[in-house]
Design a protein around this motif. Structure first.
Motif, PDB file in Angstrom:
ATOM      1  N   LEU A 112       8.754 -11.974   2.789  1.00 33.25           N
ATOM      2  CA  LEU A 112       8.718 -13.017   3.820  1.00 33.25           C
ATOM      3  C   LEU A 112       8.438 -12.368   5.165  1.00 33.25           C
ATOM      4  O   LEU A 112       9.171 -11.464   5.596  1.00 33.25           O
ATOM      5  N   GLU A 113       7.385 -12.825   5.831  1.00 32.27           N
ATOM      6  CA  GLU A 113       6.954 -12.201   7.085  1.00 32.27           C
ATOM      7  C   GLU A 113       6.798 -13.265   8.163  1.00 32.27           C
ATOM      8  O   GLU A 113       6.100 -14.261   7.956  1.00 32.27           O
ATOM      9  N   ARG A 114       7.423 -13.024   9.316  1.00 26.84           N
ATOM     10  CA  ARG A 114       7.406 -14.036  10.382  1.00 26.84           C
ATOM     11  C   ARG A 114       6.002 -14.288  10.942  1.00 26.84           C
ATOM     12  O   ARG A 114       5.661 -15.408  11.293  1.00 26.84           O
ATOM     13  N   SER A 163       5.166  -2.868  13.733  1.00 27.42           N
ATOM     14  CA  SER A 163       4.952  -1.589  14.417  1.00 27.42           C
ATOM     15  C   SER A 163       4.032  -0.710  13.586  1.00 27.42           C
ATOM     16  O   SER A 163       3.350   0.170  14.109  1.00 27.42           O
ATOM     17  N   THR A 164       4.013  -0.956  12.275  1.00 28.88           N
ATOM     18  CA  THR A 164       3.159  -0.144  11.400  1.00 28.88           C
ATOM     19  C   THR A 164       1.703  -0.193  11.848  1.00 28.88           C
ATOM     20  O   THR A 164       1.024   0.840  11.923  1.00 28.88           O
ATOM     21  N   SER A 165       1.198  -1.407  12.166  1.00 28.58           N
ATOM     22  CA  SER A 165      -0.209  -1.502  12.585  1.00 28.58           C
ATOM     23  C   SER A 165      -0.442  -0.865  13.945  1.00 28.58           C
ATOM     24  O   SER A 165      -1.543  -0.423  14.244  1.00 28.58           O
ATOM     25  N   GLY A 211      -0.370   5.888  12.177  1.00 27.17           N
ATOM     26  CA  GLY A 211      -0.537   5.939  10.718  1.00 27.17           C
ATOM     27  C   GLY A 211      -0.175   7.262  10.091  1.00 27.17           C
ATOM     28  O   GLY A 211      -0.462   7.494   8.914  1.00 27.17           O
ATOM     29  N   ALA A 212       0.476   8.140  10.853  1.00 26.38           N
ATOM     30  CA  ALA A 212       0.827   9.470  10.321  1.00 26.38           C
ATOM     31  C   ALA A 212       2.189   9.415   9.639  1.00 26.38           C
ATOM     32  O   ALA A 212       3.155   8.965  10.237  1.00 26.38           O
ATOM     33  N   VAL A 213       2.247   9.874   8.389  1.00 25.66           N
ATOM     34  CA  VAL A 213       3.482   9.812   7.605  1.00 25.66           C
ATOM     35  C   VAL A 213       3.906  11.220   7.222  1.00 25.66           C
ATOM     36  O   VAL A 213       3.112  11.981   6.657  1.00 25.66           O
ATOM     37  N   GLY A 239       9.165   8.181  11.468  1.00 25.36           N
ATOM     38  CA  GLY A 239       9.337   6.722  11.443  1.00 25.36           C
ATOM     39  C   GLY A 239       8.697   6.106  10.208  1.00 25.36           C
ATOM     40  O   GLY A 239       9.338   5.344   9.466  1.00 25.36           O
ATOM     41  N   LEU A 240       7.457   6.432   9.952  1.00 25.26           N
ATOM     42  CA  LEU A 240       6.774   5.866   8.781  1.00 25.26           C
ATOM     43  C   LEU A 240       7.297   6.468   7.486  1.00 25.26           C
ATOM     44  O   LEU A 240       7.240   5.838   6.435  1.00 25.26           O
ATOM     45  N   SER A 241       7.797   7.698   7.559  1.00 28.99           N
ATOM     46  CA  SER A 241       8.370   8.291   6.358  1.00 28.99           C
ATOM     47  C   SER A 241       9.636   7.537   5.958  1.00 28.99           C
ATOM     48  O   SER A 241       9.864   7.267   4.772  1.00 28.99           O
TER      49      SER A 241
HETATM   50  C1  FAD Z   1       2.504   2.803  19.139  1.00 27.09           C
HETATM   51  C2  FAD Z   1       3.306   3.352  18.008  1.00 27.09           C
HETATM   52  C3  FAD Z   1       2.846   4.473  17.331  1.00 27.09           C
HETATM   53  C4  FAD Z   1       3.586   4.988  16.272  1.00 27.09           C
HETATM   54  N1  FAD Z   1       3.057   6.024  15.548  1.00 27.09           N
HETATM   55  C5  FAD Z   1       3.752   6.473  14.470  1.00 27.09           C
HETATM   56  C6  FAD Z   1       3.186   7.473  13.610  1.00 27.09           C
HETATM   57  O1  FAD Z   1       2.025   7.883  13.734  1.00 27.09           O
HETATM   58  N2  FAD Z   1       3.958   7.955  12.599  1.00 27.09           N
HETATM   59  C7  FAD Z   1       5.223   7.464  12.356  1.00 27.09           C
HETATM   60  O2  FAD Z   1       5.878   7.946  11.423  1.00 27.09           O
HETATM   61  N3  FAD Z   1       5.739   6.479  13.101  1.00 27.09           N
HETATM   62  C8  FAD Z   1       5.035   5.960  14.129  1.00 27.09           C
HETATM   63  N4  FAD Z   1       5.549   4.920  14.846  1.00 27.09           N
HETATM   64  C9  FAD Z   1       6.780   4.283  14.336  1.00 27.09           C
HETATM   65  C10 FAD Z   1       6.431   3.427  13.116  1.00 27.09           C
HETATM   66  O3  FAD Z   1       5.413   2.526  13.481  1.00 27.09           O
HETATM   67  C11 FAD Z   1       7.657   2.674  12.604  1.00 27.09           C
HETATM   68  O4  FAD Z   1       8.698   3.596  12.379  1.00 27.09           O
HETATM   69  C12 FAD Z   1       7.325   1.967  11.280  1.00 27.09           C
HETATM   70  O5  FAD Z   1       6.141   1.214  11.411  1.00 27.09           O
HETATM   71  C13 FAD Z   1       8.465   1.075  10.852  1.00 27.09           C
HETATM   72  O6  FAD Z   1       8.044   0.356   9.717  1.00 27.09           O
HETATM   73  P1  FAD Z   1       8.839  -0.942   9.294  1.00 27.09           P
HETATM   74  O7  FAD Z   1       8.201  -1.455   8.060  1.00 27.09           O
HETATM   75  O8  FAD Z   1      10.299  -0.637   9.281  1.00 27.09           O
HETATM   76  O9  FAD Z   1       8.615  -1.958  10.523  1.00 27.09           O
HETATM   77  P2  FAD Z   1       7.372  -2.874  10.951  1.00 27.09           P
HETATM   78  O10 FAD Z   1       6.079  -2.296  10.587  1.00 27.09           O
HETATM   79  O11 FAD Z   1       7.581  -3.217  12.378  1.00 27.09           O
HETATM   80  O12 FAD Z   1       7.581  -4.178  10.079  1.00 27.09           O
HETATM   81  C14 FAD Z   1       8.695  -5.031  10.279  1.00 27.09           C
HETATM   82  C15 FAD Z   1       8.231  -6.460  10.002  1.00 27.09           C
HETATM   83  O13 FAD Z   1       9.366  -7.309   9.892  1.00 27.09           O
HETATM   84  C16 FAD Z   1       9.000  -8.585  10.421  1.00 27.09           C
HETATM   85  N5  FAD Z   1      10.232  -9.308  10.723  1.00 27.09           N
HETATM   86  C17 FAD Z   1      11.203  -8.943  11.586  1.00 27.09           C
HETATM   87  N6  FAD Z   1      12.178  -9.862  11.583  1.00 27.09           N
HETATM   88  C18 FAD Z   1      11.812 -10.830  10.686  1.00 27.09           C
HETATM   89  C19 FAD Z   1      12.417 -12.038  10.253  1.00 27.09           C
HETATM   90  N7  FAD Z   1      13.599 -12.467  10.723  1.00 27.09           N
HETATM   91  N8  FAD Z   1      11.771 -12.782   9.320  1.00 27.09           N
HETATM   92  C20 FAD Z   1      10.577 -12.390   8.823  1.00 27.09           C
HETATM   93  N9  FAD Z   1       9.952 -11.252   9.225  1.00 27.09           N
HETATM   94  C21 FAD Z   1      10.579 -10.471  10.136  1.00 27.09           C
HETATM   95  C22 FAD Z   1       8.167  -8.221  11.641  1.00 27.09           C
HETATM   96  O14 FAD Z   1       7.362  -9.297  12.059  1.00 27.09           O
HETATM   97  C23 FAD Z   1       7.366  -7.025  11.121  1.00 27.09           C
HETATM   98  O15 FAD Z   1       6.123  -7.422  10.595  1.00 27.09           O
HETATM   99  C24 FAD Z   1       4.831   4.392  15.915  1.00 27.09           C
HETATM  100  C25 FAD Z   1       5.308   3.273  16.607  1.00 27.09           C
HETATM  101  C26 FAD Z   1       4.553   2.745  17.652  1.00 27.09           C
HETATM  102  C27 FAD Z   1       5.071   1.539  18.353  1.00 27.09           C
END
Ligand code: FAD
Length: 464
Positions: free
Chosen positions: A42-44, A51-53, A57-59, A444-446
């Motif tokens: 479920l995605e809002r 933040s992933t997009s 993209g480095a893991v 973070g991505l790891s």
């Molecule tokens: C500019 C930038 C560059 C970065 N570069 C790196 C990098 O190169 N390497 C790295 O390791 N890390 C990087 N990071 C950190 C990394 O992006 C995050 O650690 C990682 O994407 C987290 O993944 P996630 O799936 O937990 O969160 P997200 O990718 O943010 O996904 C969470 C999702 O949950 C959804 N959501 C939240 N609440 C709700 C709800 N109540 N109901 C439904 N949906 C909900 C959101 O809409 C979102 O789509 C970077 C961050 C930023 C901002």
């Protein structure tokens, strides 16, 4: 956002619900499908982004097939040692060990089973990692990583419902999550039951109240992560009695182009560029803590700085960095044939950049570190034409969250696991210790991908 204790009869119940379609949630969904269970993500947002997009993209992955193919020897203990060195021993070592043990094989699994290739990258060397560990998708950006994961989910039969904001959880008296309430874009609500729930809602960077409470030093800073990350998963977990950890930890880069909001690639500095403030003066060791560079940058006049480099570094970055090409597109790079021209273009005092560069050259010639302890040995001097981009600091992502065990089960204050709640990515505690100094690049991505895989696998097993 609440926990509702009166559990309704659900018209639809799925084995595993995952909240959030970022790297964590989509990887969790793949793991659930691989374990033979059905899953609903479920995605809002209407279009998954997260933040992933926004990421590069480095893991970070330890002992991956990619590393072995390049002759890189890596192991869990080396990784844990790096994590503990970076955090001065304050990270959760058991969690670091889990990531060290599982991250490489998770990347191998994504690549071999789900056609999500992540290739070893050598541009980001050092910076706390004793081995090359950064794995990047072929197009070198986070948007591509998310697209690869979405395609893999579609192939694997993992259902992703978008425009679906989860507002409440239903839980029984034993704190077992029985289902969720979802608000659709047209304002209607649906209730869906589940046997296990994975929280992949990322951190709380988009929740100003939580930032002011847990990271007051960033309360007035710009947030440059996904605005939809409001700490929902963390708040639900807490309401169910979960323990939180390292809530004051975060990553904040000091290299966000101002006002264009594109991340300036760090290899420009790793390869010999430097940072100077609006008075044209250096103020820090640029590589000492790149993940916490927002702090010294925001402390400068106007909270601004210049990343200074040269034409050769510019060309290198064009070849390997998606973000650098974006900087060109939005005209963020100032360029001049000599230092005087660049100083004029940036509005800094005449002679300031030239003096700083001369001081670096002198330190290099003397074979000594500069006044900030940085060594430029082995790096070619900057040569005209020169370039600069104006930058500021920002909060990128939070590192604290729900305490979990090595199966990604969410833990209560007394250490017992909640019955059927799992978490990963930004929703869970990371391995960065308690503040801004402990983040290792690409962790973070790891945490998202590795813990997503573990959480999905564990959640699916609990339904078997
Ligand atoms: C500019 C930038 C560059 C970065 N570069 C790196 C990098 O190169 N390497 C790295 O390791 N890390 C990087 N990071 C950190 C990394 O992006 C995050 O650690 C990682 O994407 C987290 O993944 P996630 O799936 O937990 O969160 P997200 O990718 O943010 O996904 C969470 C999702 O949950 C959804 N959501 C939240 N609440 C709700 C709800 N109540 N109901 C439904 N949906 C909900 C959101 O809409 C979102 O789509 C970077 C961050 C930023 C901002």
């Amino acid at each position: 956002m609440s926990i509702i204790r009166e559990v309704p009869t659900f018209d639809l119940t799925v084995p595993v619900i995952v909240i959030g379609a970022g790297a964590c949630g989509l990887t969790a969904a793949l793991a659930v499908r691989d374990a033979g269970q059905d899953v609903l993500v479920l995605e809002r947002d209407e279009r998954p982004w997260g933040s992933t997009s926004m990421s590069l993209g480095a893991v970070c992955g330890v002992d991956s097939a990619e590393q072995r193919q390049h002759g890189i020897e890596d192991d869990v203990e080396a990784f844990v040692a790096d994590v503990l060195a970076k955090t001065a021993g304050r990270a959760n070592a058991a969690l670091a060990r889990t990531i060290g043990r599982e991250s490489g094989r998770t990347l191998d699994w994504l690549s071999s089973q789900h056609d999500v290739p992540l290739l070893l990258d050598f541009k980001w060397t050092g910076l706390g990692h004793s081995r090359p560990r950064l794995h990047i998708p072929p197009g070198r950006n986070g948007e591509e990583l998310l697209a690869l994961l979405q395609n893999a989910c579609a192939r694997a039969g993992a259902e992703v419902m978008t425009g679906a904001l989860v507002t409440d959880l239903f839980a029984d008296a034993e704190d077992r999550v029985r289902g969720v309430r979802v608000r659709r874009r047209d304002g209607s609500s649906e209730e869906v039951g589940c046997e296990a729930l994975v929280l992949a809602t990322c951190g709380f960077g988009g929740n100003h109240e939580m930032i002011a409470r847990y990271i007051p030093e960033m309360a007035n800073a710009r947030y440059f992560g996904h605005e939809g990350n409001r700490g929902d998963g963390i708040l639900w977990g807490q309401a169910l009695g979960a323990a939180l950890a390292d809530m004051s930890a975060y990553q904040g880069l000091g290299t966000l182009a101002d006002p264009q909001l594109v991340v300036v690639p760090h290899p420009l500095m790793i390869e010999g560029g430097f940072l100077a403030n609006v008075d044209g003066r250096r103020f820090t060791h640029e590589l000492e803590n790149i993940s916490g560079m927002c702090v010294p940058v925001l402390a400068q006049p106007q909270g601004l700085a210049w990343v200074v480099f040269d034409e050769q570094r510019h060309q290198n970055a064009l070849a390997h960095s998606y973000e650098h090409r974006q900087l060109v597109e939005v005209n963020a790079i100032r360029r001049a044939d000599d230092w005087a021209g660049l100083e004029r273009a940036c509005g800094v005092p005449a002679g300031s950049f030239a003096e700083e560069n001369a001081a670096i050259d002198a330190a290099r010639a003397a074979g000594a570190p500069d006044r900030y302890g940085r060594s430029f040995a082995g790096l070619a001097p900057l040569e005209a034409p020169y370039c600069a981009v104006r930058v500021t600091g920002a909060l990128f992502h939070t590192q604290g969250g729900l305490r979990i065990d090595d199966e990604a089960r969410v833990l209560r204050e007394d250490g017992r696991a909640l019955p059927n709640l799992y978490a990963g990515g930004g929703a869970a505690q990371s391995i960065s210790g308690p503040d801004v100094t402990g983040y290792l690049p690409a962790v973070g991505l790891s945490m998202a991908i590795t813990l997503g895989q573990i959480a999905g696998r564990s959640a699916a097993r609990s339904c078997a």
